[in-house]
Scaffold this motif. Structure first.
Motif, PDB file in Angstrom:
ATOM      1  N   ALA A 184       0.641  -0.983  -0.160  1.00 43.53           N
ATOM      2  CA  ALA A 184       0.179   0.206   0.191  1.00 43.53           C
ATOM      3  C   ALA A 184       1.135   1.198  -0.415  1.00 43.53           C
ATOM      4  O   ALA A 184       1.899   1.353   0.486  1.00 43.53           O
ATOM      5  N   CYS A 185       0.652   2.260  -0.752  1.00 43.82           N
ATOM      6  CA  CYS A 185       1.623   3.643  -1.266  1.00 43.82           C
ATOM      7  C   CYS A 185       0.291   4.776  -0.618  1.00 43.82           C
ATOM      8  O   CYS A 185      -1.028   4.929  -1.022  1.00 43.82           O
ATOM      9  N   ASP A 186       0.581   5.427   0.222  1.00 35.76           N
ATOM     10  CA  ASP A 186      -0.415   7.032   0.489  1.00 35.76           C
ATOM     11  C   ASP A 186      -0.256   7.722  -0.246  1.00 35.76           C
ATOM     12  O   ASP A 186      -0.647   9.387  -0.225  1.00 35.76           O
ATOM     13  N   LYS A 187       0.744   7.715  -1.308  1.00 36.52           N
ATOM     14  CA  LYS A 187       0.625   8.891  -2.587  1.00 36.52           C
ATOM     15  C   LYS A 187       0.976   9.756  -2.355  1.00 36.52           C
ATOM     16  O   LYS A 187       0.964  10.880  -2.808  1.00 36.52           O
ATOM     17  N   ALA A 188       1.883  10.393  -0.901  1.00 43.35           N
ATOM     18  CA  ALA A 188       2.243  11.527  -1.158  1.00 43.35           C
ATOM     19  C   ALA A 188       3.278  11.871  -1.805  1.00 43.35           C
ATOM     20  O   ALA A 188       4.142  11.001  -2.269  1.00 43.35           O
ATOM     21  N   PHE A 189       3.144  13.614  -1.912  1.00 43.12           N
ATOM     22  CA  PHE A 189       4.541  13.429  -2.909  1.00 43.12           C
ATOM     23  C   PHE A 189       5.734  14.485  -2.433  1.00 43.12           C
ATOM     24  O   PHE A 189       4.675  15.275  -1.469  1.00 43.12           O
ATOM     25  N   PRO A 190       6.680  14.357  -2.621  1.00 43.90           N
ATOM     26  CA  PRO A 190       7.487  13.704  -3.471  1.00 43.90           C
ATOM     27  C   PRO A 190       8.254  12.492  -3.198  1.00 43.90           C
ATOM     28  O   PRO A 190       8.316  11.882  -3.633  1.00 43.90           O
ATOM     29  N   SER A 191       7.580  11.960  -1.646  1.00 42.22           N
ATOM     30  CA  SER A 191       8.593  10.879  -1.858  1.00 42.22           C
ATOM     31  C   SER A 191       7.152  10.658  -0.105  1.00 42.22           C
ATOM     32  O   SER A 191       6.515  11.202   0.059  1.00 42.22           O
ATOM     33  N   CYS A 192       6.649   9.078  -0.923  1.00 45.49           N
ATOM     34  CA  CYS A 192       5.691   8.598  -0.057  1.00 45.49           C
ATOM     35  C   CYS A 192       6.103   8.472   1.605  1.00 45.49           C
ATOM     36  O   CYS A 192       6.697   8.709   1.606  1.00 45.49           O
ATOM     37  N   GLY A 193       4.452   8.143   2.225  1.00 41.55           N
ATOM     38  CA  GLY A 193       5.340   8.054   3.882  1.00 41.55           C
ATOM     39  C   GLY A 193       6.058   6.911   4.090  1.00 41.55           C
ATOM     40  O   GLY A 193       7.040   6.962   4.695  1.00 41.55           O
ATOM     41  N   TYR A 194       6.275   5.657   3.525  1.00 42.30           N
ATOM     42  CA  TYR A 194       7.190   4.298   3.574  1.00 42.30           C
ATOM     43  C   TYR A 194       8.771   4.859   3.255  1.00 42.30           C
ATOM     44  O   TYR A 194       9.224   4.180   4.379  1.00 42.30           O
ATOM     45  N   TYR A 195       8.547   6.026   2.547  1.00 45.37           N
ATOM     46  CA  TYR A 195      10.397   5.872   2.063  1.00 45.37           C
ATOM     47  C   TYR A 195      10.113   7.100   2.989  1.00 45.37           C
ATOM     48  O   TYR A 195      11.322   6.962   2.621  1.00 45.37           O
ATOM     49  N   THR A 196       9.377   8.232   3.197  1.00 45.87           N
ATOM     50  CA  THR A 196      10.230   8.863   4.182  1.00 45.87           C
ATOM     51  C   THR A 196      10.398   8.284   5.043  1.00 45.87           C
ATOM     52  O   THR A 196      11.026   8.877   5.754  1.00 45.87           O
ATOM     53  N   TYR A 197      10.288   7.898   5.998  1.00 44.47           N
ATOM     54  CA  TYR A 197       9.601   7.476   6.660  1.00 44.47           C
ATOM     55  C   TYR A 197      10.968   6.340   7.513  1.00 44.47           C
ATOM     56  O   TYR A 197      12.108   6.752   8.624  1.00 44.47           O
ATOM     57  N   ARG A 198      11.511   6.161   6.649  1.00 45.74           N
ATOM     58  CA  ARG A 198      12.679   4.824   6.240  1.00 45.74           C
ATOM     59  C   ARG A 198      13.820   5.724   5.740  1.00 45.74           C
ATOM     60  O   ARG A 198      15.228   5.402   5.507  1.00 45.74           O
ATOM     61  N   ALA A 199      13.754   7.039   4.951  1.00 48.34           N
ATOM     62  CA  ALA A 199      15.198   7.864   5.090  1.00 48.34           C
ATOM     63  C   ALA A 199      15.710   7.032   3.075  1.00 48.34           C
ATOM     64  O   ALA A 199      16.223   7.149   2.944  1.00 48.34           O
ATOM     65  N   LEU A 200      14.538   6.853   2.944  1.00 47.44           N
ATOM     66  CA  LEU A 200      15.140   6.241   1.091  1.00 47.44           C
ATOM     67  C   LEU A 200      14.531   7.026   0.280  1.00 47.44           C
ATOM     68  O   LEU A 200      13.678   7.740   0.041  1.00 47.44           O
TER      69      LEU A 200
END
Length: 522
Positions: A27-43
């Motif tokens: 699942a992706c929250d579609k946040a832009f420019p970086s989705c929540g999953y990758y923002t939380y993990r600094a990826l």
């Protein structure tokens, strides 16, 4: 109704899931420019398709989309700015690596007109920008990606198989998103080492520009990402290019840098087991093993031509019981069982006849490494005794290589050159030291150098007759340096005079001309 939903969607959210979550099927929250999953993990999060990004502000202009140069110029802060404008400007600049900003003289890639500049810089990241730049550079050379890969795997790959053709092609074909930065820089390095500019393409991008561009981007990628096999492979190719072009100190620093990166990810941990089942199970790591062997071989080859005082090698030669590296046929997964079995032989098994070209280079480097270690011995008597044994081993091994090279289609030029280079190092060292009371050693070494130089002249004559194949099968850079060593010996040998000396010079010079032509050295 559907169109109203799109128009009213928050500009902080994309229309579709990011490419990474799509691949992971999460699942992706579609946040832009970086989705929540990758923002939380600094990826790094990527929205690669234009349809998956927020729509730009309404702009009915039909003007052409700006190039990278216009994009960079547009990042300059306007005369009147708000705090939000300045923050957007800062993010855009930090997202666009400075070295890539310099690339506009080579690449004039057009940006998508569906995105605002700030959003584009945030969404592409290093991978996307470098992917576009590398493809633009290759197009500027007048080639396609397939042209580069075919020329590489038909030529240089035969004597330095550090890249698996199968895995490389799979990654090239099956990549849906922009390739990773390390893979893009590897592709650019392959283009660099195979590039032979014509009169037309040289006006767009000459070889010096290609080299400095590749070096600059490699350094930038290395600063931004962790060490990886692809990045190390690119470094090896750059080092070989520098070695072929006579940039010895730079080549040595480049290969030492590759050694450090390889240490960081554990490629130096080669197993000493010769168990057939264990080696068959480890075929998946053939590429990584060959990368390390490539570093070990070429660090020693380059070292011979600079001989830095009191500077240790960046690599230690693996145990003599470590299995040989894989040949290109095995690495490409189309080798026979017989060829695969050769990888179970130890490095020290130099008297075994059925070994391929890359395995022979490894064995030649093993004997060269022994010579370099013997030179460090303090006790004169022990040193001379060991040098005598090394000379015998090298001459015997050279005889095997010369016999095989005339009967097989394997590429033995590299191993023959390393073996001859080791003999030059050994006997030049004895003559330079002028050991007191050991004139016989000096006489023997002088005669040995005469014999080795005549071998080099014969090799040059043979290669000159086959110069048409240089375009497809370029000679390894090590051949250039043994020819230089032979020329130096001819200059200092008073016994070689008259027509005989003139013909030898002509053969060696012609080889160097052919070598320079193939490597496009001015």
């Amino acid at each position: 109704m559907a169109s109203n939903v799109i128009i009213n969607r928050s500009p902080d959210h994309a229309l579709q899931v990011c490419s990474n979550c799509k691949i992971r099927k999460k699942a992706c929250d579609k946040a832009f420019p970086s989705c929540g999953y990758y923002t939380y993990r600094a990826l790094v999060c990527r929205y690669t398709a234009p349809a998956s990004l927020p729509e730009a502000e309404n702009n009915d202009s039909e003007t052409e989309a700006p190039s990278y140069r216009e994009f960079i110029l547009s990042l300059e802060a306007p005369a009147t700015t708000t705090a939000a404008d300045m923050e957007s400007f800062r993010i855009s600049c930090s997202s666009m690596p400075s070295s890539l900003m310099l690339m506009d003289t080579i690449s004039d890639s057009v940006l998508s007109r569906s995105l605002s500049f700030g959003k584009l810089a945030e969404s592409l990241g290093l991978d996307g920008i470098l992917h576009d730049q590398v493809h633009s550079i290759i197009r500027a050379t007048g080639q396609f990606i397939d042209d580069v890969t075919v020329r590489y795997f038909r030529g240089i790959h035969e004597w330095i198989p550090v890249i698996s053709r199968g895995s490389f092609q799979n990654r090239l074909i099956n990549s849906s998103a922009p390739a990773r930065a390390d893979f893009s820089i590897l592709l650019l390095s392959m283009c660099l080492i195979t590039y032979r500019p014509s009169r037309v393409t040289a006006q767009l991008i000459n070889q010096d520009t290609m080299y400095f561009t590749t070096k600059m981007l490699f350094a930038h990628v290395q600063a931004f990402i962790s060490s990886s096999p692809n990045l190390i492979q690119a470094g090896i190719l750059i080092s070989i290019y520098e070695y072929a072009h006579g940039k010895l100190d730079t080549a040595y620093n480049s290969i030492a840098n590759c050694a450090k990166m390889a240490h960081a990810i554990g490629l130096h941990k080669l197993k000493s087991s010769l168990d057939p089942q264990e080696n068959e199970a480890s075929l998946g790591g053939d590429e990584e093993k060959n990368i390390w062997w490539g570093i070990v071989i070429y660090e020693r080859a380059i070292f011979c031509d600079i001989m830095p005082a009191d500077q240790p090698l960046a690599t230690r030669f693996p145990s003599s019981f470590v299995p040989l590296p894989s040949e290109s046929a095995v690495l490409d997964r189309n080798g026979t069982t017989h060829v695969r079995a050769m990888t179970r032989l130890s490095v020290s098994a130099v008297d075994i006849k059925h070994v391929g070209g890359f395995g022979r280079q490894t064995q030649a480097a093993y004997l060269l490494d022994q010579v370099l270690n013997i030179i460090k011995i303090v006790d004169i008597k022990t040193k001379l005794l060991e040098l005598g044994k090394a000379d015998k081993d090298l001459m015997g091994f050279l005889g095997i290589l010369l016999e095989k090279s005339y009967k097989a289609e394997e590429h033995y030029c590299g191993s023959i050159a390393i073996c001859i280079r080791a003999l030059y190092v050994l006997h030049c060292y004895i003559l330079d030291q002028a050991f007191t009371g050991l004139e016989n050693w000096g006489q023997y070494s002088a005669a040995a150098l005469d014999t080795v130089s005549k071998m080099v002249i014969d090799i040059a004559d043979y290669c000159n007759k086959q110069c048409d194949s240089f375009h497809i099968h370029p000679p390894p850079p090590t051949t250039f340096y043994i020819v230089q060593a032979a020329l130096k010996h001819l200059d200092t040998d008073p016994c070689l005079e008259g027509d005989f000396r003139s013909k030898d010079y002509e053969a060696l010079r012609k080889f160097l001309d052919n070598f320079h032509n193939r490597w496009s050295i001015i």
